[in-house]
Scaffold this motif. Structure first.
Motif, PDB file in Angstrom:
ATOM      1  N   ARG A  83      -9.767 -22.506 -14.774  1.00  0.00           N
ATOM      2  CA  ARG A  83     -10.672 -22.800 -13.664  1.00  0.00           C
ATOM      3  C   ARG A  83     -10.516 -24.229 -13.165  1.00  0.00           C
ATOM      4  O   ARG A  83     -10.761 -24.504 -11.993  1.00  0.00           O
ATOM      5  N   LEU A  84     -10.104 -25.154 -14.043  1.00  0.00           N
ATOM      6  CA  LEU A  84      -9.919 -26.539 -13.612  1.00  0.00           C
ATOM      7  C   LEU A  84      -8.639 -26.697 -12.790  1.00  0.00           C
ATOM      8  O   LEU A  84      -8.570 -27.560 -11.922  1.00  0.00           O
ATOM      9  N   GLY A  85      -7.653 -25.872 -13.074  1.00  0.00           N
ATOM     10  CA  GLY A  85      -6.390 -25.960 -12.336  1.00  0.00           C
ATOM     11  C   GLY A  85      -5.761 -27.331 -12.472  1.00  0.00           C
ATOM     12  O   GLY A  85      -5.782 -27.941 -13.542  1.00  0.00           O
ATOM     13  N   ARG A  86      -5.221 -27.835 -11.384  1.00  0.00           N
ATOM     14  CA  ARG A  86      -4.543 -29.137 -11.407  1.00  0.00           C
ATOM     15  C   ARG A  86      -5.494 -30.286 -11.700  1.00  0.00           C
ATOM     16  O   ARG A  86      -5.089 -31.310 -12.222  1.00  0.00           O
ATOM     17  N   ALA A  87      -6.764 -30.115 -11.351  1.00  0.00           N
ATOM     18  CA  ALA A  87      -7.747 -31.169 -11.619  1.00  0.00           C
ATOM     19  C   ALA A  87      -7.878 -31.416 -13.118  1.00  0.00           C
ATOM     20  O   ALA A  87      -8.212 -32.525 -13.543  1.00  0.00           O
ATOM     21  N   PRO A 129     -19.231 -25.859 -21.102  1.00  0.00           N
ATOM     22  CA  PRO A 129     -19.915 -26.061 -19.818  1.00  0.00           C
ATOM     23  C   PRO A 129     -19.368 -25.162 -18.713  1.00  0.00           C
ATOM     24  O   PRO A 129     -18.274 -24.611 -18.828  1.00  0.00           O
ATOM     25  N   ASP A 130     -20.144 -25.069 -17.664  1.00  0.00           N
ATOM     26  CA  ASP A 130     -19.696 -24.380 -16.458  1.00  0.00           C
ATOM     27  C   ASP A 130     -18.527 -25.194 -15.888  1.00  0.00           C
ATOM     28  O   ASP A 130     -18.637 -26.416 -15.737  1.00  0.00           O
ATOM     29  N   PRO A 131     -17.404 -24.557 -15.571  1.00  0.00           N
ATOM     30  CA  PRO A 131     -16.260 -25.297 -15.027  1.00  0.00           C
ATOM     31  C   PRO A 131     -16.600 -26.103 -13.775  1.00  0.00           C
ATOM     32  O   PRO A 131     -16.006 -27.155 -13.535  1.00  0.00           O
ATOM     33  N   ARG A 132     -17.572 -25.651 -12.974  1.00  0.00           N
ATOM     34  CA  ARG A 132     -17.950 -26.398 -11.774  1.00  0.00           C
ATOM     35  C   ARG A 132     -18.506 -27.765 -12.125  1.00  0.00           C
ATOM     36  O   ARG A 132     -18.268 -28.740 -11.404  1.00  0.00           O
ATOM     37  N   LEU A 133     -19.231 -27.851 -13.231  1.00  0.00           N
ATOM     38  CA  LEU A 133     -19.769 -29.132 -13.690  1.00  0.00           C
ATOM     39  C   LEU A 133     -18.647 -30.104 -14.041  1.00  0.00           C
ATOM     40  O   LEU A 133     -18.684 -31.276 -13.665  1.00  0.00           O
ATOM     41  N   ASP A 136     -16.858 -31.205 -10.841  1.00  0.00           N
ATOM     42  CA  ASP A 136     -17.653 -32.229 -10.159  1.00  0.00           C
ATOM     43  C   ASP A 136     -17.413 -33.594 -10.804  1.00  0.00           C
ATOM     44  O   ASP A 136     -17.249 -34.604 -10.116  1.00  0.00           O
ATOM     45  N   GLN A 137     -17.406 -33.633 -12.134  1.00  0.00           N
ATOM     46  CA  GLN A 137     -17.200 -34.900 -12.851  1.00  0.00           C
ATOM     47  C   GLN A 137     -15.797 -35.439 -12.609  1.00  0.00           C
ATOM     48  O   GLN A 137     -15.597 -36.643 -12.550  1.00  0.00           O
ATOM     49  N   LEU A 138     -14.830 -34.542 -12.465  1.00  0.00           N
ATOM     50  CA  LEU A 138     -13.449 -34.973 -12.199  1.00  0.00           C
ATOM     51  C   LEU A 138     -13.249 -35.371 -10.746  1.00  0.00           C
ATOM     52  O   LEU A 138     -12.179 -35.852 -10.380  1.00  0.00           O
ATOM     53  N   GLY A 139     -14.233 -35.125  -9.930  1.00  0.00           N
ATOM     54  CA  GLY A 139     -14.129 -35.465  -8.500  1.00  0.00           C
ATOM     55  C   GLY A 139     -13.241 -34.519  -7.740  1.00  0.00           C
ATOM     56  O   GLY A 139     -12.654 -34.869  -6.731  1.00  0.00           O
ATOM     57  N   ALA A 140     -13.145 -33.282  -8.214  1.00  0.00           N
ATOM     58  CA  ALA A 140     -12.243 -32.305  -7.598  1.00  0.00           C
ATOM     59  C   ALA A 140     -12.965 -31.367  -6.641  1.00  0.00           C
ATOM     60  O   ALA A 140     -12.355 -30.475  -6.093  1.00  0.00           O
ATOM     61  N   ARG A 141     -14.256 -31.559  -6.460  1.00  0.00           N
ATOM     62  CA  ARG A 141     -15.005 -30.665  -5.572  1.00  0.00           C
ATOM     63  C   ARG A 141     -15.624 -31.456  -4.459  1.00  0.00           C
ATOM     64  O   ARG A 141     -15.904 -32.574  -4.520  1.00  0.00           O
TER      65      ARG A 141
END
Length: 141
Positions: A83-87, A129-133, A136-141
């Motif tokens: 879910r994180l992919g390249r991020a 954790p939820d991958p979206r969280l 968000d922390q990685l700054g990918a969204r």
């Protein structure tokens, strides 16, 4: 569990050799493909480059925004990585089967259990954790 990949590789080799000796090339290819895929899945090299826990702890907090503790064969870790992919490349990954200090840290924040993925966001550990969280922390969204 840490050495399961060795047993899987041995079992795969046995099945392939047995199929070849019985003259079934198709079965040998199928056994080999499935067996090698599962062996890779459980191998310590599955995740690519890992950063030692001690190295992460020596960095300033600003140099370690997202740290992900994982282990090979963990479905939840694979889900997070996918879910994180390249991020996900921006995160620091610690394989707890290769890093005893990392495993000890995971146990310390999970009530003595090696529950993964354990993700440190800033200075706060979060288990599975939820991958979206994490994105968000990685700054990918």
């Amino acid at each position: 569990m840490r050495w399961l990949w060795v047993l899987m590789l041995g079992g795969t080799t046995f099945l392939v050799v047995d199929a070849v000796s019985e003259g079934s090339a198709t079965a040998a290819v199928v056994y080999g493909t499935i067996g090698l895929a599962l062996t890779w899945w459980f191998s310590p090299w599955q995740g690519g480059r890992n950063v030692p826990h001690a190295e992460i702890q020596s960095r300033p907090e600003s140099g370690r925004p997202v740290v992900i503790y994982w282990r090979p064969g963990c479905v939840f870790c694979a889900r997070l990585r996918g879910r994180l992919g390249r991020a996900g490349r921006r995160a620091l990954w610690v394989n707890i089967w290769q890093d005893e200090d990392g495993a000890a840290y995971v146990r310390s924040v999970n009530g003595g259990n090696e529950t993964v993925p354990t993700v440190v966001l800033g200075n706060r550990p979060v288990t599975n954790p939820d991958p979206r969280l994490v994105l968000d922390q990685l700054g990918a969204r």
